[in-house]
Design a protein around this motif. Structure first.
Motif, PDB file in Angstrom:
ATOM      1  N   GLY A   2      44.150  54.603  45.184  1.00  0.00           N
ATOM      2  CA  GLY A   2      43.442  54.535  43.922  1.00  0.00           C
ATOM      3  C   GLY A   2      42.120  53.818  44.046  1.00  0.00           C
ATOM      4  N   LYS A   3      41.350  53.911  42.976  1.00  0.00           N
ATOM      5  CA  LYS A   3      40.063  53.231  42.949  1.00  0.00           C
ATOM      6  C   LYS A   3      40.284  51.728  42.806  1.00  0.00           C
ATOM      7  CE  LYS A   3      37.576  57.061  40.891  1.00  0.00           C
ATOM      8  NZ  LYS A   3      36.664  57.459  39.817  1.00  0.00           N
ATOM      9  N   ILE A  12      32.889  46.304  50.827  1.00  0.00           N
ATOM     10  CA  ILE A  12      31.532  46.736  51.193  1.00  0.00           C
ATOM     11  C   ILE A  12      31.602  47.630  52.434  1.00  0.00           C
ATOM     12  CG2 ILE A  12      29.256  45.973  52.002  1.00  0.00           C
ATOM     13  CD1 ILE A  12      29.775  45.261  49.036  1.00  0.00           C
ATOM     14  N   ALA A  13      32.389  47.224  53.423  1.00  0.00           N
ATOM     15  CA  ALA A  13      32.528  48.025  54.650  1.00  0.00           C
ATOM     16  C   ALA A  13      33.108  49.397  54.334  1.00  0.00           C
ATOM     17  CB  ALA A  13      33.389  47.289  55.675  1.00  0.00           C
ATOM     18  N   LEU A  14      34.096  49.463  53.452  1.00  0.00           N
ATOM     19  CA  LEU A  14      34.656  50.759  53.055  1.00  0.00           C
ATOM     20  C   LEU A  14      33.580  51.628  52.401  1.00  0.00           C
ATOM     21  CD1 LEU A  14      36.970  52.770  52.558  1.00  0.00           C
ATOM     22  CD2 LEU A  14      37.521  51.470  50.474  1.00  0.00           C
ATOM     23  N   LEU A  15      32.810  51.047  51.507  1.00  0.00           N
ATOM     24  CA  LEU A  15      31.730  51.782  50.842  1.00  0.00           C
ATOM     25  C   LEU A  15      30.722  52.299  51.863  1.00  0.00           C
ATOM     26  CD1 LEU A  15      29.962  52.670  48.427  1.00  0.00           C
ATOM     27  CD2 LEU A  15      29.096  50.326  48.340  1.00  0.00           C
ATOM     28  N   GLN A  89      22.821  61.157  45.702  1.00  0.00           N
ATOM     29  CA  GLN A  89      23.988  61.961  45.325  1.00  0.00           C
ATOM     30  C   GLN A  89      25.197  61.593  46.187  1.00  0.00           C
ATOM     31  OE1 GLN A  89      23.687  66.185  46.231  1.00  0.00           O
ATOM     32  NE2 GLN A  89      24.694  66.683  44.292  1.00  0.00           N
ATOM     33  N   LEU A  90      24.992  61.457  47.475  1.00  0.00           N
ATOM     34  CA  LEU A  90      26.094  61.094  48.376  1.00  0.00           C
ATOM     35  C   LEU A  90      26.580  59.673  48.112  1.00  0.00           C
ATOM     36  CD1 LEU A  90      24.801  62.657  51.721  1.00  0.00           C
ATOM     37  CD2 LEU A  90      26.630  63.537  50.241  1.00  0.00           C
ATOM     38  N   PHE A  91      25.656  58.775  47.830  1.00  0.00           N
ATOM     39  CA  PHE A  91      26.033  57.392  47.548  1.00  0.00           C
ATOM     40  C   PHE A  91      26.857  57.303  46.271  1.00  0.00           C
ATOM     41  CE2 PHE A  91      25.657  53.072  46.077  1.00  0.00           C
ATOM     42  CZ  PHE A  91      25.840  52.339  47.241  1.00  0.00           C
ATOM     43  N   GLU A  92      26.373  57.939  45.218  1.00  0.00           N
ATOM     44  CA  GLU A  92      27.099  57.912  43.940  1.00  0.00           C
ATOM     45  C   GLU A  92      28.482  58.545  44.081  1.00  0.00           C
ATOM     46  OE1 GLU A  92      24.640  59.582  40.856  1.00  0.00           O
ATOM     47  OE2 GLU A  92      23.351  57.804  40.799  1.00  0.00           O
ATOM     48  N   ALA A  93      28.582  59.628  44.839  1.00  0.00           N
ATOM     49  CA  ALA A  93      29.878  60.274  45.054  1.00  0.00           C
ATOM     50  C   ALA A  93      30.830  59.348  45.800  1.00  0.00           C
ATOM     51  CB  ALA A  93      29.693  61.581  45.828  1.00  0.00           C
ATOM     52  N   GLU A  97      34.303  57.878  44.326  1.00  0.00           N
ATOM     53  CA  GLU A  97      35.525  58.228  45.049  1.00  0.00           C
ATOM     54  C   GLU A  97      36.428  57.022  45.288  1.00  0.00           C
ATOM     55  OE1 GLU A  97      36.556  59.932  49.528  1.00  0.00           O
ATOM     56  OE2 GLU A  97      34.548  60.216  48.707  1.00  0.00           O
ATOM     57  N   HIS A  98      35.820  55.861  45.542  1.00  0.00           N
ATOM     58  CA  HIS A  98      36.597  54.701  45.987  1.00  0.00           C
ATOM     59  C   HIS A  98      36.669  53.537  45.007  1.00  0.00           C
ATOM     60  CE1 HIS A  98      37.164  56.171  50.082  1.00  0.00           C
ATOM     61  NE2 HIS A  98      35.898  56.542  50.074  1.00  0.00           N
ATOM     62  N   PHE A  99      35.678  53.414  44.106  1.00  0.00           N
ATOM     63  CA  PHE A  99      35.549  52.161  43.369  1.00  0.00           C
ATOM     64  C   PHE A  99      35.413  52.353  41.868  1.00  0.00           C
ATOM     65  CE2 PHE A  99      33.939  51.399  47.668  1.00  0.00           C
ATOM     66  CZ  PHE A  99      34.781  50.369  48.047  1.00  0.00           C
ATOM     67  N   THR A 100      35.704  51.272  41.174  1.00  0.00           N
ATOM     68  CA  THR A 100      35.567  51.198  39.733  1.00  0.00           C
ATOM     69  C   THR A 100      35.089  49.798  39.385  1.00  0.00           C
ATOM     70  OG1 THR A 100      36.695  51.635  37.634  1.00  0.00           O
ATOM     71  CG2 THR A 100      37.967  50.449  39.302  1.00  0.00           C
ATOM     72  N   GLY A 101      34.662  49.614  38.157  1.00  0.00           N
ATOM     73  CA  GLY A 101      34.331  48.274  37.691  1.00  0.00           C
ATOM     74  C   GLY A 101      32.863  47.927  37.733  1.00  0.00           C
TER      75      GLY A 101
END
Length: 141
Positions: A2-3, A12-15, A89-93, A97-101
């Motif tokens: 989940g996000k 940060i590393a995951l992002l 576009q790739l950054f926002e996607a 995909e991974h984060f919220t908040g």
């Protein structure tokens, strides 16, 4: 998976890793990183961790001039608006995909601002006779 919230360097590393995985394989901008800049990913990724950690978590971990490598790259290949659009576009996607908040929203806002500033600077260099539009500060959702 989940996000999640962005709370530490591992997030940060995951992002950053997920984002650059998309970039490396992208049909529009991948070749710039892989073939033109010939990015040494083992060296570059920790710098990007520091950059985004500083922007999102205010750690003071980044002390470089982020524009200089882009100015050098722009001398090899003109960094035009469509390239910045795809980067964003790739950054926002990746964020979606991974984060919220709050920090995820801040990451998108900062990326939009970075895109606007870098695009404007490159347009001023690449098209000095053309009037450039104002920079979008990226403060909208």
């Amino acid at each position: 998976m989940g996000k999640q919230e962005i709370t530490d360097r591992n997030d940060i590393a995951l992002l950053v890793n997920s984002f650059y995985d998309k970039v490396k394989g992208d049909d529009l901008i991948g070749y710039i990183f892989n073939d033109i800049a010939k990015v040494d990913w083992a060296h570059h990724l920790p710098i990007m961790y520091d950059f985004w950690e500083n922007l999102l978590l205010d750690t003071g971990s980044y002390g470089r001039n982020a524009m200089n490598p882009h100015f050098a790259l722009n001398k090899k290949i003109a960094l035009e608006p469509a390239l910045f659009d795809r980067w964003l576009q790739l950054f926002e996607a990746t964020v979606a995909e991974h984060f919220t908040g709050e920090k995820a929203a801040l990451a998108v806002a900062r990326a939009r601002s970075i895109k606007g500033i870098m695009q404007l600077k490159m347009q001023q260099i690449n098209h000095p006779d053309k009037k450039n539009p104002p920079v979008d500060p990226g403060n909208h959702p």
